[in-house]
Design a protein around this motif. Structure first.
Motif, PDB file in Angstrom:
ATOM      1  N   ILE A  81     -11.866  -2.503   7.911  1.00 32.19           N
ATOM      2  CA  ILE A  81     -10.919  -1.707   7.687  1.00 32.19           C
ATOM      3  C   ILE A  81      -9.452  -2.112   7.549  1.00 32.19           C
ATOM      4  N   TYR A  82      -9.037  -2.619   8.715  1.00 31.33           N
ATOM      5  CA  TYR A  82      -7.622  -3.309   8.754  1.00 31.33           C
ATOM      6  C   TYR A  82      -7.561  -4.233   7.499  1.00 31.33           C
ATOM      7  N   LEU A  83      -8.673  -5.014   7.273  1.00 30.79           N
ATOM      8  CA  LEU A  83      -8.456  -6.205   6.241  1.00 30.79           C
ATOM      9  C   LEU A  83      -8.399  -5.167   4.709  1.00 30.79           C
ATOM     10  N   MET A  84      -8.888  -4.266   4.602  1.00 25.37           N
ATOM     11  CA  MET A  84      -8.871  -3.178   3.595  1.00 25.37           C
ATOM     12  C   MET A  84      -7.328  -2.969   3.430  1.00 25.37           C
ATOM     13  N   VAL A  85      -6.915  -2.269   4.303  1.00 29.26           N
ATOM     14  CA  VAL A  85      -5.493  -1.806   4.321  1.00 29.26           C
ATOM     15  C   VAL A  85      -4.575  -2.668   4.122  1.00 29.26           C
ATOM     16  N   GLN A  86      -4.705  -3.963   4.740  1.00 32.13           N
ATOM     17  CA  GLN A  86      -3.951  -5.180   4.303  1.00 32.13           C
ATOM     18  C   GLN A  86      -3.975  -5.512   2.702  1.00 32.13           C
ATOM     19  N   MET A  87      -5.052  -5.520   2.267  1.00 28.35           N
ATOM     20  CA  MET A  87      -5.324  -5.749   0.969  1.00 28.35           C
ATOM     21  C   MET A  87      -4.553  -4.614  -0.077  1.00 28.35           C
ATOM     22  N   GLU A 130       3.068   5.159   3.021  1.00 27.51           N
ATOM     23  CA  GLU A 130       3.568   4.086   4.071  1.00 27.51           C
ATOM     24  C   GLU A 130       2.653   3.241   4.480  1.00 27.51           C
ATOM     25  N   MET A 131       2.278   1.955   3.653  1.00 33.62           N
ATOM     26  CA  MET A 131       1.416   1.002   3.655  1.00 33.62           C
ATOM     27  C   MET A 131       1.388  -0.068   4.843  1.00 33.62           C
ATOM     28  N   TYR A 132       2.913  -0.309   5.171  1.00 28.68           N
ATOM     29  CA  TYR A 132       3.191  -1.195   6.288  1.00 28.68           C
ATOM     30  C   TYR A 132       2.891  -0.511   7.552  1.00 28.68           C
ATOM     31  N   LYS A 133       3.148   0.899   7.656  1.00 32.43           N
ATOM     32  CA  LYS A 133       2.926   1.519   8.776  1.00 32.43           C
ATOM     33  C   LYS A 133       1.441   1.869   9.091  1.00 32.43           C
ATOM     34  N   ALA A 134       0.848   2.048   7.860  1.00 33.94           N
ATOM     35  CA  ALA A 134      -0.752   2.363   7.878  1.00 33.94           C
ATOM     36  C   ALA A 134      -1.527   0.938   8.396  1.00 33.94           C
ATOM     37  N   LEU A 135      -0.945  -0.278   8.007  1.00 34.02           N
ATOM     38  CA  LEU A 135      -1.413  -1.570   8.621  1.00 34.02           C
ATOM     39  C   LEU A 135      -1.282  -1.609  10.214  1.00 34.02           C
ATOM     40  N   LYS A 136      -0.143  -1.038  10.653  1.00 36.39           N
ATOM     41  CA  LYS A 136       0.209  -0.773  11.999  1.00 36.39           C
ATOM     42  C   LYS A 136      -0.903   0.080  12.874  1.00 36.39           C
ATOM     43  N   GLU A 137      -1.319   1.126  12.134  1.00 31.03           N
ATOM     44  CA  GLU A 137      -2.117   2.061  12.746  1.00 31.03           C
ATOM     45  C   GLU A 137      -3.567   1.589  12.828  1.00 31.03           C
ATOM     46  N   ALA A 138      -3.726   0.717  11.596  1.00 29.52           N
ATOM     47  CA  ALA A 138      -5.217   0.069  11.598  1.00 29.52           C
ATOM     48  C   ALA A 138      -5.243  -0.985  12.822  1.00 29.52           C
ATOM     49  N   ARG A 139      -4.135  -1.797  13.141  1.00 32.48           N
ATOM     50  CA  ARG A 139      -4.142  -2.610  14.248  1.00 32.48           C
ATOM     51  C   ARG A 139      -4.823  -1.726  15.413  1.00 32.48           C
ATOM     52  N   LYS A 140      -4.186  -0.508  15.641  1.00 31.96           N
ATOM     53  CA  LYS A 140      -4.357   0.316  16.955  1.00 31.96           C
ATOM     54  C   LYS A 140      -5.961   0.495  16.939  1.00 31.96           C
TER      55      LYS A 140
END
Length: 155
Positions: A81-87, A130-140
């Motif tokens: 999921i994190y990888l997909m959000v990063q992409m 807010e894709m950058y913030k989505a990435l931070k949430e995906a890290r959590k």
């Protein structure tokens, strides 16, 4: 590498109000250690053998090396999921990753319903662009998954 911004928004690029000029764009200051890499837009930048400081202005997505997940590192459902959000964050058209992303999210939530609040936080950031913030949430979400795996192994 150290990412320094003058405000607390978490965005790689921020706007500050100036009494004389309305809004002005502040450059992002990035310090790279020798050999360190960042993604800037669709390019990978690798530092040479000396510490380097860059000031970046613009709206291209930027990822620090510590935030980059390579495909071979996405070895768990939440890391995928994190990888997909990063992409999505790096893509000109993030919606092209929606089908895979939502399939992964469905599978994770069915297998571990306790992940739902983390997934909802990621989804809310995606829906508001807010894709950058989505990435931070995906890290959590990934951190929570590792916690669950740790409990399962110890208990």
């Amino acid at each position: 590498m150290t990412m320094l911004v003058e405000d607390k928004s978490g965005y790689p690029l921020s706007k500050h109000h100036s009494a004389n000029h309305g809004f002005r764009i502040m450059a992002l200051k990035v310090e790279l250690k020798p050999g360190e890499r960042i993604i800037l837009g669709d390019s990978v930048i690798t530092n040479d053998t000396q510490r380097t400081r860059l000031f970046i202005e613009g709206s291209a997505p930027i990822l620090r090396e510590k935030d980059i997940m390579r495909v071979d590192e996405a070895d768990s459902p939440c890391k995928k999921i994190y990888l997909m959000v990063q992409m999505m964050y790096l893509a000109a058209d993030p919606t092209k990753h929606n089908d895979i992303y939502f399939e992964l999210v469905k599978d994770v939530c069915e297998a571990a319903p306790s992940t739902r609040p983390y997934v909802d936080a990621v989804n809310n950031r995606i829906l508001t662009g807010e894709m950058y913030k989505a990435l931070k949430e995906a890290r959590k979400l990934v951190d929570y998954e590792q916690e669950l795996i740790g409990h399962a192994k110890s208990g």
